[in-house]
Design a protein around this motif. Structure first.
Motif, PDB file in Angstrom:
ATOM      1  N   ALA A  17      63.457 109.096  74.858  1.00  0.00           N
ATOM      2  CA  ALA A  17      64.684 108.340  74.559  1.00  0.00           C
ATOM      3  C   ALA A  17      64.434 107.297  73.476  1.00  0.00           C
ATOM      4  O   ALA A  17      65.253 107.127  72.554  1.00  0.00           O
ATOM      5  CB  ALA A  17      65.203 107.671  75.825  1.00  0.00           C
ATOM      6  N   ASN A  18      63.311 106.624  73.560  1.00  0.00           N
ATOM      7  CA  ASN A  18      63.013 105.576  72.584  1.00  0.00           C
ATOM      8  C   ASN A  18      62.653 106.150  71.218  1.00  0.00           C
ATOM      9  O   ASN A  18      63.045 105.607  70.178  1.00  0.00           O
ATOM     10  CB  ASN A  18      61.889 104.686  73.102  1.00  0.00           C
ATOM     11  CG  ASN A  18      62.329 103.841  74.275  1.00  0.00           C
ATOM     12  OD1 ASN A  18      63.473 103.396  74.342  1.00  0.00           O
ATOM     13  ND2 ASN A  18      61.440 103.617  75.233  1.00  0.00           N
ATOM     14  N   THR A  19      61.930 107.278  71.200  1.00  0.00           N
ATOM     15  CA  THR A  19      61.573 107.910  69.930  1.00  0.00           C
ATOM     16  C   THR A  19      62.802 108.488  69.233  1.00  0.00           C
ATOM     17  O   THR A  19      63.004 108.293  68.033  1.00  0.00           O
ATOM     18  CB  THR A  19      60.522 109.001  70.165  1.00  0.00           C
ATOM     19  OG1 THR A  19      59.348 108.401  70.742  1.00  0.00           O
ATOM     20  CG2 THR A  19      60.135 109.687  68.863  1.00  0.00           C
ATOM     21  N   LEU A  20      63.650 109.188  69.985  1.00  0.00           N
ATOM     22  CA  LEU A  20      64.877 109.720  69.395  1.00  0.00           C
ATOM     23  C   LEU A  20      65.793 108.598  68.928  1.00  0.00           C
ATOM     24  O   LEU A  20      66.507 108.746  67.936  1.00  0.00           O
ATOM     25  CB  LEU A  20      65.601 110.622  70.395  1.00  0.00           C
ATOM     26  CG  LEU A  20      64.920 111.952  70.720  1.00  0.00           C
ATOM     27  CD1 LEU A  20      65.697 112.696  71.800  1.00  0.00           C
ATOM     28  CD2 LEU A  20      64.777 112.829  69.478  1.00  0.00           C
ATOM     29  N   GLY A  21      65.751 107.463  69.650  1.00  0.00           N
ATOM     30  CA  GLY A  21      66.564 106.316  69.251  1.00  0.00           C
ATOM     31  C   GLY A  21      66.250 105.834  67.848  1.00  0.00           C
ATOM     32  O   GLY A  21      67.140 105.325  67.150  1.00  0.00           O
ATOM     33  N   GLU A  22      64.989 106.011  67.422  1.00  0.00           N
ATOM     34  CA  GLU A  22      64.608 105.619  66.066  1.00  0.00           C
ATOM     35  C   GLU A  22      65.337 106.453  65.015  1.00  0.00           C
ATOM     36  O   GLU A  22      65.471 106.043  63.864  1.00  0.00           O
ATOM     37  CB  GLU A  22      63.092 105.770  65.887  1.00  0.00           C
ATOM     38  CG  GLU A  22      62.276 104.846  66.785  1.00  0.00           C
ATOM     39  CD  GLU A  22      60.788 105.132  66.701  1.00  0.00           C
ATOM     40  OE1 GLU A  22      60.370 105.890  65.790  1.00  0.00           O
ATOM     41  OE2 GLU A  22      60.038 104.605  67.545  1.00  0.00           O
ATOM     42  N   PHE A  23      65.810 107.645  65.413  1.00  0.00           N
ATOM     43  CA  PHE A  23      66.529 108.532  64.495  1.00  0.00           C
ATOM     44  C   PHE A  23      68.026 108.532  64.769  1.00  0.00           C
ATOM     45  O   PHE A  23      68.764 109.366  64.232  1.00  0.00           O
ATOM     46  CB  PHE A  23      65.976 109.953  64.627  1.00  0.00           C
ATOM     47  CG  PHE A  23      64.526 110.089  64.248  1.00  0.00           C
ATOM     48  CD1 PHE A  23      64.154 110.214  62.920  1.00  0.00           C
ATOM     49  CD2 PHE A  23      63.538 110.065  65.211  1.00  0.00           C
ATOM     50  CE1 PHE A  23      62.820 110.331  62.560  1.00  0.00           C
ATOM     51  CE2 PHE A  23      62.201 110.185  64.863  1.00  0.00           C
ATOM     52  CZ  PHE A  23      61.840 110.313  63.538  1.00  0.00           C
ATOM     53  N   GLY A  24      68.475 107.613  65.628  1.00  0.00           N
ATOM     54  CA  GLY A  24      69.894 107.521  65.925  1.00  0.00           C
ATOM     55  C   GLY A  24      70.388 108.596  66.875  1.00  0.00           C
ATOM     56  O   GLY A  24      71.585 108.872  66.951  1.00  0.00           O
ATOM     57  N   ILE A  25      69.470 109.212  67.638  1.00  0.00           N
ATOM     58  CA  ILE A  25      69.819 110.285  68.575  1.00  0.00           C
ATOM     59  C   ILE A  25      69.723 109.740  69.996  1.00  0.00           C
ATOM     60  O   ILE A  25      68.795 108.999  70.329  1.00  0.00           O
ATOM     61  CB  ILE A  25      68.876 111.483  68.419  1.00  0.00           C
ATOM     62  CG1 ILE A  25      68.949 112.031  66.985  1.00  0.00           C
ATOM     63  CG2 ILE A  25      69.196 112.575  69.425  1.00  0.00           C
ATOM     64  CD1 ILE A  25      70.263 112.630  66.591  1.00  0.00           C
TER      65      ILE A  25
END
Length: 266
Positions: free
Chosen positions: A218-226
């Motif tokens: 969740a946190n890694t995808l959040g870096e890409f706006g996902i």
């Protein structure tokens, strides 16, 4: 005089190349072997192009995955950090259903995992294991059959992210268990192949806990706006070593406190 690389155009071109390799069931040379200077952001853009090609052809994104989470898998692949990718409806099979890897995959390997199905969305940064627990509707036992469009699995992190985290197919068992009733790091998984014991592992193999894996995703995808969304299936990473499979093989797993999952490969 050197010419600057047009990265957006290059990423689209490489995403198209991987999609066409997927469709043709053939491999391509590692992207990282081509002197293109690809970083993780480039790999994500390549992945998104590949996914766009799949959805343009009629597939629907139904979830996300984290991979390369356990030390044993990292050492097998030579990739020493997790990857992430997207799941589509055409990847999803039911427990006990025949899975036609001979027609669909190139160099498949099976791994046993715990699948999370979300009832609430998760948006990084700042997602914690407690947030994951609160957002999860239920967990189920799962086989993910990873595959690589990169020849001979000669991958680095940029290769596998570009190739949608080496996604192939997956099968989820019928059991639906409230994760709040489980000690997820302590869940023991045993796997059999063709009726014989193959491997075993614990939830702690995946970054210490499957909850940690989903929070990382969740946190890694959040870096890409996902975001991770309500209803998403999330594959949380293998608890056991990868196992090459061929048509005719039958695999089953038991996750203590969760349940069973099986698959027959054709």
């Amino acid at each position: 005089m050197s010419t600057a690389i047009d990265k957006p155009a290059l990423c689209d071109q490489l995403g198209d190349e991987l999609y066409e390799a997927l469709m043709a069931r053939r491999t391509v040379a590692p992207l990282t072997s081509r002197g293109l200077g690809l970083d993780l952001d480039d790999a994500y853009r390549i992945q998104q192009r590949m996914i766009q090609r799949r959805t343009d052809a009629g597939e629907t994104v139904i979830g996300k995955k984290i991979g390369v989470t356990s030390k044993v898998v990292q050492n097998m692949l030579g990739v020493h950090q997790p990857d992430f990718g997207f799941l589509t409806n055409l990847m999803h099979y039911k427990s006990g259903e025949d899975m036609p890897i001979g027609k669909l995959l190139i160099q498949p390997r099976a791994e046993g995992e715990i699948a999370f199905v979300l009832k609430k969305g998760l948006s990084g940064p700042g997602v914690t294991e407690a947030d994951v627990l609160e957002a999860t509707d239920y967990v189920s036992p799962c086989f993910e059959i990873v595959d690589s469009r990169i020849e001979n699995w000669k991958i680095k992190i940029q290769d596998t992210v570009s190739d949608n985290a080496s996604c192939g197919l997956f099968v989820i068992g019928d059991a639906k268990v409230d994760p709040k009733t489980l000690d997820l790091p302590g869940v023991k998984m045993t796997v059999t192949k063709n009726g014989k014991p193959l491997s075993e592992g614990f939830g702690s193999a995946a970054l210490g806990s499957p909850l940690t894996c989903v929070a990382w995703l969740a946190n890694t995808l959040g870096e890409f706006g996902i975001t991770l969304d309500a209803g998403d299936i999330v594959l949380s990473g293998s608890l056991v070593p990868l196992e090459p499979v061929v048509p005719g093989d039958v695999m089953s797993l038991h996750a203590e406190g969760i349940g069973e999952c099986s698959v027959r490969f054709t």
